[in-house]
Scaffold this motif. Structure first.
Motif, mmCIF file in Angstrom:
data_model
loop_
_atom_site.group_PDB
_atom_site.id
_atom_site.type_symbol
_atom_site.label_atom_id
_atom_site.label_comp_id
_atom_site.label_asym_id
_atom_site.label_seq_id
_atom_site.Cartn_x
_atom_site.Cartn_y
_atom_site.Cartn_z
ATOM 1 N N ALA A 114 0.835 -1.199 0.000
ATOM 2 C CA ALA A 114 0.000 0.000 0.000
ATOM 3 C C ALA A 114 0.869 1.249 0.000
ATOM 4 O O ALA A 114 1.910 1.301 0.663
ATOM 5 N N ARG A 115 0.440 2.251 -0.738
ATOM 6 C CA ARG A 115 1.198 3.491 -0.862
ATOM 7 C C ARG A 115 0.279 4.672 -0.610
ATOM 8 O O ARG A 115 -0.947 4.571 -0.694
ATOM 9 N N GLY A 116 0.883 5.801 -0.305
ATOM 10 C CA GLY A 116 0.127 7.019 -0.069
ATOM 11 C C GLY A 116 0.799 8.198 -0.739
ATOM 12 O O GLY A 116 1.988 8.148 -1.083
ATOM 13 N N PRO A 117 0.074 9.299 -0.942
ATOM 14 C CA PRO A 117 0.625 10.457 -1.646
ATOM 15 C C PRO A 117 1.579 11.269 -0.777
ATOM 16 O O PRO A 117 1.341 11.469 0.415
ATOM 17 N N VAL A 118 2.664 11.720 -1.378
ATOM 18 C CA VAL A 118 3.563 12.693 -0.748
ATOM 19 C C VAL A 118 2.942 14.064 -0.968
ATOM 20 O O VAL A 118 2.701 14.468 -2.110
ATOM 21 N N THR A 119 2.688 14.797 0.088
ATOM 22 C CA THR A 119 1.949 16.051 -0.026
ATOM 23 C C THR A 119 2.794 17.278 0.313
ATOM 24 O O THR A 119 2.256 18.358 0.564
ATOM 25 N N VAL A 120 4.109 17.099 0.325
ATOM 26 C CA VAL A 120 5.017 18.222 0.564
ATOM 27 C C VAL A 120 6.058 18.262 -0.547
ATOM 28 O O VAL A 120 6.175 17.340 -1.355
ATOM 29 N N ASP A 121 6.841 19.329 -0.569
ATOM 30 C CA ASP A 121 7.907 19.473 -1.549
ATOM 31 C C ASP A 121 9.123 18.642 -1.167
ATOM 32 O O ASP A 121 9.421 18.453 0.008
ATOM 33 N N ASP A 122 9.815 18.140 -2.184
ATOM 34 C CA ASP A 122 11.104 17.486 -1.985
ATOM 35 C C ASP A 122 12.253 18.480 -2.106
ATOM 36 O O ASP A 122 13.335 18.255 -1.562
ATOM 37 N N ALA A 123 12.035 19.553 -2.852
ATOM 38 C CA ALA A 123 13.062 20.578 -3.054
ATOM 39 C C ALA A 123 12.389 21.927 -3.246
ATOM 40 O O ALA A 123 11.289 22.015 -3.807
ATOM 41 N N ALA A 124 13.044 22.978 -2.777
ATOM 42 C CA ALA A 124 12.551 24.345 -2.936
ATOM 43 C C ALA A 124 13.732 25.244 -3.286
ATOM 44 O O ALA A 124 14.775 25.185 -2.624
ATOM 45 N N LEU A 125 13.567 26.039 -4.318
ATOM 46 C CA LEU A 125 14.600 26.970 -4.751
ATOM 47 C C LEU A 125 13.957 28.336 -4.947
ATOM 48 O O LEU A 125 12.857 28.434 -5.510
ATOM 49 N N PHE A 126 14.646 29.392 -4.501
ATOM 50 C CA PHE A 126 14.074 30.711 -4.746
ATOM 51 C C PHE A 126 15.141 31.803 -4.761
ATOM 52 O O PHE A 126 16.195 31.681 -4.130
ATOM 53 N N LEU A 127 14.835 32.827 -5.555
ATOM 54 C CA LEU A 127 15.579 34.075 -5.533
ATOM 55 C C LEU A 127 14.938 34.983 -4.508
ATOM 56 O O LEU A 127 13.742 34.862 -4.212
ATOM 57 N N ALA A 128 15.721 35.899 -3.956
ATOM 58 C CA ALA A 128 15.173 36.804 -2.948
ATOM 59 C C ALA A 128 15.846 38.166 -3.039
ATOM 60 O O ALA A 128 17.015 38.284 -3.425
ATOM 61 N N ARG A 129 15.081 39.174 -2.670
ATOM 62 C CA ARG A 129 15.627 40.502 -2.419
ATOM 63 C C ARG A 129 15.555 40.766 -0.922
ATOM 64 O O ARG A 129 14.546 40.445 -0.282
#
Length: 391
Positions: free
Chosen positions: A237-252
């Motif tokens: 049995a499997r279930g959905p991953v509901t979060v991010d595995d990676a996050a990338l962002f530019l910022a000021r």
């Protein structure tokens, strides 16, 4: 290093897994190395499994245990509640503790949403009027090299800051058959690599630079959409991953610098690789958690013939926190950051000052994470980080 006349600070801790073990080590150790204005009493640890929490109490040095966090709040011998549970219970436990007049140390990220974090800050502000203190546990601020980096920036030795690069890389879920643990479920953890890892580099970069993120442009990705359920691995049995595995962002940043951030649990070969580099017009510095007793510093004002990055071994008694520990050259480790954290919190409680990072700092990081999620979800390009509501 206290005597019988020293007041006692009774600690009750909720949670006894990874963070619970790290915090237990800090409470157990801090009075052996630092002169404290209060004596630490590790009164009780709490967890839902009776056998598990009993074993944790015996192993980690707590004198009693509970199976309901509400008992920590009810007990007269507990003056501070240390929240080391998953994010979905942070708000409920912390608010109840503050309303009962207990000081609170809450692990990061402060909450699973801006709304929860705002409510927690409101509770902290009300409690503060009665002398009750609250702090969020961004422990990497207390690595001596990171604190030294902040001092160097504050002294103006980098000049005008131009560019920040921050990454936090791990690889513990690269296997598609790794089970669907709580950190991969949004309803429990709030977010994935973004909240777990990104929160650290957002806070640490802002701490070092003294500048706050004002806008972001982001993307997130979930590479493995489904995983085996931990309780049903035998039948597939499997279930959905509901979060991010990676996050990338530019910022000021609000002081004029620009920045890049990367948080990933899919950086194969990287175990706990946090690195921050700050560039200014007079110099640069870099901190790498995998070499946490070192700080790289480049002074661009010196003679050109001898310019270059200098490796500072942050083990001298004059360096932040280090004088309480070992002779020069004898390095500290990950666990010491938690000891320094509780040392500062104890002093703030005894001296009636506000411990940092505050719940307001925790809310500000939550607002950054929220802006990243909105930018990524809407493919919206640049998104402003909202100002916190007046509390």
């Amino acid at each position: 290093m206290t005597d019988d006349s020293t007041p006692t600070l009774g600690i009750g801790m909720a949670g006894y897994a990874f963070m619970g073990r790290a915090h237990s080590q800090a409470w157990r150790t801090v009075g052996n190395f630092f002169e404290l204005p209060m004596r630490v009493d590790m009164a009780a640890i709490c967890g839902r499994d009776p056998a598990g929490v009993a074993a944790a109490a015996a192993t980690l040095g707590w004198r009693s245990h509970e199976t309901d966090w509400r008992r920590l709040i009810e007990r007269d011998d507990i003056h501070l509640v240390d929240v080391c549970t998953p994010g979905d219970s942070h708000a409920e436990i912390a608010i109840a503790a503050l309303e009962a007049g207990k000081h609170v140390l809450c692990e990061k990220p402060l909450a699973n949403s801006v709304e929860e974090a705002t409510t927690m800050l409101e509770a902290a502000r009300r409690a503060e009027r009665s002398g009750v203190r609250a702090m969020v546990g961004f422990n990497y601020r207390r690595v001596p090299a990171a604190t030294l980096a902040r001092q160097i920036v504050a002294e103006g030795r980098l000049g005008t800051l131009r560019h920040v690069r921050a990454v936090y890389l791990q690889d513990w879920i690269v296997d598609p058959e790794f089970p669907l643990v709580w950190r991969l479920r949004q309803e429990v953890s709030g977010s994935g690599a973004l909240g777990d890892l990104g929160a650290h580099i957002v806070d640490l970069s802002q701490f070092i630079t003294g500048q706050r993120i004002s806008s972001v442009s982001a993307l997130t990705e979930t590479f493995i959409k489904e995983r085996p359920l931990p309780e049903h691995t035998a039948n597939g049995a499997r279930g959905p991953v509901t979060v991010d595995d990676a996050a990338l962002f530019l910022a000021r940043l609000d002081g004029g610098a620009v920045a890049t951030y990367e948080a990933s649990r899919f950086a194969t070969g990287r175990k706990n690789a946090l690195r921050i580099e700050v560039n200014g017009d007079l110099g640069s510095l870099a901190f790498d958690l995998e070499r946490l007793n070192e700080l790289e510093f480049h002074d661009a004002t010196g003679p050109a013939a001898t310019q270059g990055f200098t490796r500072i071994l942050v083990t001298e008694p004059v360096h932040p926190y280090v004088g309480a520990w070992w002779p020069p050259g004898h390095g500290l480790g990950y666990e010491h950051s938690f000891t320094h954290e509780v040392r500062d919190l104890i002093h703030a409680i005894a001296e009636a000052t506000t411990p940092e990072p505050t719940f307001a700092d925790g809310l500000q990081v939550q607002l950054v994470l929220d802006a990243v999620e909105r930018s990524a979800k809407q493919s919206a390009g640049w998104v402003a980080v909202e100002a916190p509501a007046r509390v």
